[in-house]
Every structure is written in C-alpha cells, then in structure tokens.
Design an enzyme around this catalytic site. Structure first.
Site, PDB file in Angstrom:
ATOM      1  N   HIS A 196      31.182  -4.471   3.554  1.00  0.00           N
ATOM      2  CA  HIS A 196      31.863  -3.187   3.682  1.00  0.00           C
ATOM      3  C   HIS A 196      33.378  -3.347   3.712  1.00  0.00           C
ATOM      4  O   HIS A 196      33.909  -4.391   4.090  1.00  0.00           O
ATOM      5  CB  HIS A 196      31.394  -2.476   4.948  1.00  0.00           C
ATOM      6  CG  HIS A 196      30.014  -1.922   4.824  1.00  0.00           C
ATOM      7  ND1 HIS A 196      29.383  -1.259   5.841  1.00  0.00           N
ATOM      8  CD2 HIS A 196      29.123  -1.925   3.795  1.00  0.00           C
ATOM      9  CE1 HIS A 196      28.186  -0.878   5.452  1.00  0.00           C
ATOM     10  NE2 HIS A 196      28.001  -1.281   4.220  1.00  0.00           N
ATOM     11  N   GLU A 227      35.619  -2.049   5.694  1.00  0.00           N
ATOM     12  CA  GLU A 227      36.172  -2.314   7.023  1.00  0.00           C
ATOM     13  C   GLU A 227      36.056  -3.798   7.366  1.00  0.00           C
ATOM     14  O   GLU A 227      37.009  -4.402   7.860  1.00  0.00           O
ATOM     15  CB  GLU A 227      35.429  -1.515   8.107  1.00  0.00           C
ATOM     16  CG  GLU A 227      35.451  -0.017   7.918  1.00  0.00           C
ATOM     17  CD  GLU A 227      34.200   0.520   7.248  1.00  0.00           C
ATOM     18  OE1 GLU A 227      33.706   1.571   7.683  1.00  0.00           O
ATOM     19  OE2 GLU A 227      33.726  -0.102   6.272  1.00  0.00           O
TER      20      GLU A 227
END
Length: 162
Positions: free
Chosen positions: A79, A81
């Site tokens: 991901h 993040e």
C-alpha cells in the site's frame, strides 16, 4: 488569482504520486510532510523485483470478486502508506501529517470514504505520524487524528481501507 491552501497543495502532490500506482482496482498516493517539508512519498505497487498487476494484466482480488477492505493477503501490492513509511526515517515522521489520495482505476473517480486499512493504520501509529488528511473530492478532504485510532482500538481490526 487566489493561492491554493496548504492541505490541497499537498493533496495535489499525493495525487500526482498515485499516477505511478500499478493496481488494476484502485490507486493511492501518499506523502508524509513534517514542518512543511516532504519527507517521503509512496504509491501502490508490487515489492521491488516482482511483477505488478498491470504487467500481468490481471488482479487476483478482482478475479475472485473480493470486496474492498478484505483479503489483502492475496494482493501483490504494498500500500501507498506502507511504501511512504518504509522510505522515511522515523525521527522525520514523528508529529508529521500523511496526505492520502485514492482513485478508482477504471473511472478515475476519487475513492469514496477512503481510509487506511487496519495494517496501514498500525504502521502509521508506530511511525509517529500525527494526522492523516484524505482527499474526498477535488477541493474537499477529511483530516483524521491518529490518536483517534488509538482511542478507538476497534478501528485497527475492522474491514475498511482500500
């Protein structure tokens, strides 16, 4: 001409970062900012050296009709993040803000009710990031205080996010 506010300035940069994403479902771009300096960026993509879904031409989760927010262990990607956090020293993330923008791959629409998944929330907490700002539309956003995730401990085990 009016000057763009800082939140949308950084969200625009995160939106540019998401254009590097390789997911066939939805792409996110994340940037970490501390003291008005960009510390790190990240987008959705397979781990280094592995083929991305766009290279393979298919998405396992899409093929299996797996709903949003579930069964991430089947996904090839890291991901946005997590990628931003991986590339930043912790001391530069303490007290920082993460800016996050998600778009649907097929339509290019902003992801509705975008939020970090439970695993990314844990990473954000441990990184010392204070706030996450998520784009809702071209000019609107939601600011989330990471402390709220700690207080609402159930949010770390739910099925939300990508």
């Amino acid at each position: 001409m009016s000057r763009i506010d800082k939140e949308n300035y950084y969200l625009d940069i995160a939106e540019t970062v998401l254009e590097r994403g390789t997911c066939l479902r939805r792409n996110y771009g994340a940037i970490i900012v501390n003291n008005d300096q960009i510390v790190s960026t990240g987008y959705v993509g397979a781990p280094r050296g592995r083929k991305n879904c766009i290279d393979l031409g298919s998405c396992v989760r899409e093929k299996m009709n797996i709903r949003r927010g579930t069964r991430y262990e089947l996904c090839r990607s890291v991901h946005a993040e997590a990628n931003a956090i991986i590339h930043a020293p912790r001391e530069q993330m303490i007290g920082a803000t993460m800016y996050l923008v998600g778009k649907e791959h097929d339509s290019g629409d902003y992801v509705e009710n975008a939020n970090s998944c439970a695993m990314c929330k844990r990473l954000i907490i441990n990184a010392g990031i204070k706030r996450v700002v998520v784009r809702n539309s071209r000019n609107s956003f939601t600011a989330i205080y990471v402390e709220d995730w700690i207080v609402d401990d159930d949010s770390l085990s739910g099925e939300e996010g990508y």
